[in-house]
Design a protein around this motif. Sequence first.
Motif, PDB file in Angstrom:
ATOM      1  N   UNK A   1     -24.684  -1.437   7.983  1.00 48.83           N
ATOM      2  CA  UNK A   1     -23.675  -2.427   8.344  1.00 48.83           C
ATOM      3  C   UNK A   1     -22.701  -2.618   7.185  1.00 48.83           C
ATOM      4  N   UNK A   2     -21.542  -3.125   7.534  1.00 47.89           N
ATOM      5  CA  UNK A   2     -20.531  -3.349   6.510  1.00 47.89           C
ATOM      6  C   UNK A   2     -20.790  -4.711   5.852  1.00 47.89           C
ATOM      7  N   UNK A   3     -20.687  -4.715   4.547  1.00 52.10           N
ATOM      8  CA  UNK A   3     -20.942  -5.960   3.828  1.00 52.10           C
ATOM      9  C   UNK A   3     -19.651  -6.739   3.711  1.00 52.10           C
ATOM     10  N   UNK A   4     -19.700  -7.978   4.085  1.00 48.95           N
ATOM     11  CA  UNK A   4     -18.533  -8.834   3.882  1.00 48.95           C
ATOM     12  C   UNK A   4     -18.923  -9.983   2.987  1.00 48.95           C
ATOM     13  N   UNK A   5     -18.736  -9.784   1.708  1.00 49.53           N
ATOM     14  CA  UNK A   5     -19.118 -10.867   0.797  1.00 49.53           C
ATOM     15  C   UNK A   5     -17.875 -11.619   0.337  1.00 49.53           C
TER      16      UNK A   5
ATOM     17  N   UNK B   1       2.067 -16.500  -7.613  1.00 51.88           N
ATOM     18  CA  UNK B   1       0.823 -16.887  -6.937  1.00 51.88           C
ATOM     19  C   UNK B   1       0.477 -15.891  -5.836  1.00 51.88           C
ATOM     20  N   UNK B   2       1.525 -15.485  -5.086  1.00 55.15           N
ATOM     21  CA  UNK B   2       1.284 -14.519  -4.000  1.00 55.15           C
ATOM     22  C   UNK B   2       0.772 -13.204  -4.591  1.00 55.15           C
ATOM     23  N   UNK B   3       1.426 -12.770  -5.678  1.00 57.60           N
ATOM     24  CA  UNK B   3       1.008 -11.519  -6.336  1.00 57.60           C
ATOM     25  C   UNK B   3      -0.430 -11.618  -6.831  1.00 57.60           C
ATOM     26  N   UNK B   4      -0.725 -12.777  -7.421  1.00 56.09           N
ATOM     27  CA  UNK B   4      -2.065 -13.000  -7.973  1.00 56.09           C
ATOM     28  C   UNK B   4      -3.116 -12.948  -6.860  1.00 56.09           C
ATOM     29  N   UNK B   5      -2.793 -13.645  -5.761  1.00 54.16           N
ATOM     30  CA  UNK B   5      -3.729 -13.661  -4.636  1.00 54.16           C
ATOM     31  C   UNK B   5      -3.904 -12.269  -4.042  1.00 54.16           C
ATOM     32  N   UNK B   6      -2.799 -11.533  -3.991  1.00 53.45           N
ATOM     33  CA  UNK B   6      -2.849 -10.190  -3.432  1.00 53.45           C
ATOM     34  C   UNK B   6      -3.737  -9.292  -4.309  1.00 53.45           C
ATOM     35  N   UNK B   7      -3.531  -9.400  -5.629  1.00 53.32           N
ATOM     36  CA  UNK B   7      -4.356  -8.610  -6.554  1.00 53.32           C
ATOM     37  C   UNK B   7      -5.829  -8.980  -6.432  1.00 53.32           C
ATOM     38  N   UNK B   8      -6.041 -10.276  -6.264  1.00 54.24           N
ATOM     39  CA  UNK B   8      -7.411 -10.765  -6.137  1.00 54.24           C
ATOM     40  C   UNK B   8      -8.070 -10.204  -4.874  1.00 54.24           C
ATOM     41  N   UNK B   9      -7.267 -10.184  -3.818  1.00 55.57           N
ATOM     42  CA  UNK B   9      -7.754  -9.662  -2.548  1.00 55.57           C
ATOM     43  C   UNK B   9      -8.080  -8.174  -2.670  1.00 55.57           C
ATOM     44  N   UNK B  10      -7.181  -7.472  -3.372  1.00 56.71           N
ATOM     45  CA  UNK B  10      -7.398  -6.031  -3.591  1.00 56.71           C
ATOM     46  C   UNK B  10      -8.700  -5.787  -4.336  1.00 56.71           C
ATOM     47  N   UNK B  11      -8.867  -6.591  -5.394  1.00 57.49           N
ATOM     48  CA  UNK B  11     -10.068  -6.463  -6.224  1.00 57.49           C
ATOM     49  C   UNK B  11     -11.320  -6.786  -5.424  1.00 57.49           C
ATOM     50  N   UNK B  12     -11.185  -7.847  -4.636  1.00 56.84           N
ATOM     51  CA  UNK B  12     -12.291  -8.280  -3.796  1.00 56.84           C
ATOM     52  C   UNK B  12     -12.680  -7.165  -2.823  1.00 56.84           C
TER      53      UNK B  12
ATOM     54  N   UNK C   1     -16.598  -7.011 -15.612  1.00 53.28           N
ATOM     55  CA  UNK C   1     -17.069  -8.404 -15.619  1.00 53.28           C
ATOM     56  C   UNK C   1     -15.888  -9.342 -15.397  1.00 53.28           C
ATOM     57  N   UNK C   2     -14.792  -9.086 -16.150  1.00 52.02           N
ATOM     58  CA  UNK C   2     -13.594  -9.932 -16.019  1.00 52.02           C
ATOM     59  C   UNK C   2     -13.080  -9.899 -14.569  1.00 52.02           C
ATOM     60  N   UNK C   3     -13.083  -8.703 -13.980  1.00 47.75           N
ATOM     61  CA  UNK C   3     -12.571  -8.568 -12.610  1.00 47.75           C
ATOM     62  C   UNK C   3     -13.430  -9.362 -11.643  1.00 47.75           C
ATOM     63  N   UNK C   4     -14.739  -9.219 -11.779  1.00 49.30           N
ATOM     64  CA  UNK C   4     -15.640  -9.944 -10.876  1.00 49.30           C
ATOM     65  C   UNK C   4     -15.443 -11.453 -11.031  1.00 49.30           C
TER      66      UNK C   4
END
Lengths: 287, 232
Positions: free
Chosen positions: A283-287, A45-56, A237-240
């Motif tokens: 400005x920096x976008x924080x979405x 789960x931690x790895x998954x969240x980390x990857x998700x954060x990276x992608x984000x 698309x999958x990543x988004x």
Amino acid sequence: MQNSEELKWALLIASLAMLTMAFCMISFVMYYQKRRFEEEKKINDIEKNYNRLLLDTALNSEETERRRIAQDLHDDIGTMLSLTKLSLNQLNKLVSKIGDDKQDLIMKKSQSLVEETILHVRRITRDLVPTTLERFGLMEAIEEFINKLEEDNNLVISFHSNTEEFPRQGQKLELTLYRIMQELVNNAIKHASCSKIDISLEVDDQFIGLRVTDNGVGFDPEKIKENNLAGLGLLGIESRLSIVNGTMQYERPSSGGSSAFAQIPVMPIPENKPEPLHPFRRERVNI
Amino acid sequence: MSEIYIAFIVRKPIPSIAVFITLLPLILLVVRKAYLDPSFKLLLFYLFAKLVIDLIMLHSASLHRNNLIFYNLSIPLFYALLSGMFYYKINSQSYKRLLTFTMVGFAAFTIWDIFHSNSELNDMHNHRAVLYSMTVQGVLIIAIILLYFYEIIKSLQIPNLLTFPFFWVCSGLLLYFSSLIFIAPVLHYTATWNNSIDLGIIRTIPFIFEILCAVLFSVGIYYFPLKDYAKQ
């Protein structure tokens, strides 16, 4: 006789001890296996969240970069082109006083080229940052996208939604849906050789569904999955979707062509809703 | 004739139940087609061989005949079948090689033990239970089970052990051989015609765990994924 009794007790105690050990061993294996699985799950789960954060972060950076380019195009090149246009207008007045037809023709051609360039810069800036999406919402942005495409291509693109007023969603979710729609439509134009594209948007309390159907050559979704043939567009698309917990389904309608259906769970809109993004604000976008 | 058997069963109910309870996992194994798995196929052979030998022993015991020769001969056969089950389940090649060596070595050891425990092999009436083999078998089976458990924990391939059929089989065997490991060598001295030592309730402990073992086998076989193997 006493020895026999002692032997019995010794055997009983030894057997009971051995059985206790066996029971403990079985319980330990069950407990330890369960605990290791839980730990493994936590790490995953931690790895998954980390990857998700990276992608984000990567996608956020992409959007920021798009915005920066759009801003530079508008502020620098756009301004310079406008000034060039003004200068050309002044020059045109001088040239027309001389009355040389050849010079006049060159001047008109230069003016027309500059105007065309200004239009191109505006189009590229809008493509880079979907300002309509941020100001007016997804439905308007899709409609604008369709209008632009229909002008440039010999295509029939239809759009319908199950609701008249599509409720505003979080900025990230709207942008994700918009980018997915863009990618799917571009894919259909590039690869499907289609003449008709149908976009539909469905929203309920839990999910937002986006379906893009075309009447082109179609493809076998199973083959793409099995042979890892998905290109960068589909992977994007999958990543988004993975960031917003969305799912994607590719289908092959019986009538031909192909259909892609993206489904994203509705997310609560944050209370401190950010101001609509403006392509020309640094400005920096924080979405 | 049947009265003799009934009289024996009434006189020794727990050992008799231990014989007939084998039918439960045996039937379940056939019904659920668990034999499609090579390990469970060997378990089927083991249960079948055990039932046949137990019935022969029950028949001999009912007629007051010495049946220990069957007990002694069954030891290497059962060990070969049980360790064969693990041969298919264990992944490590070195452990598999070790298992093969123990099968051959243990068979030789049991033959030596039979000769060592019985100076007069022709005298079937005074034939005695082996002194070491059953204990050695117990130690080996327990060691193999622990090795297998170690592999299970290390590989983390089984998400829920409670629904994994072979885990129940291992648990049954572990409990059965743990109950027998200290009692087995004593049987060499007590299971004789002119025995003066009666072990009493202790003699029934292995039978109780034999019954429990059969029940645990049945639970494991019940969890066998029939739908996955029925296609084969």
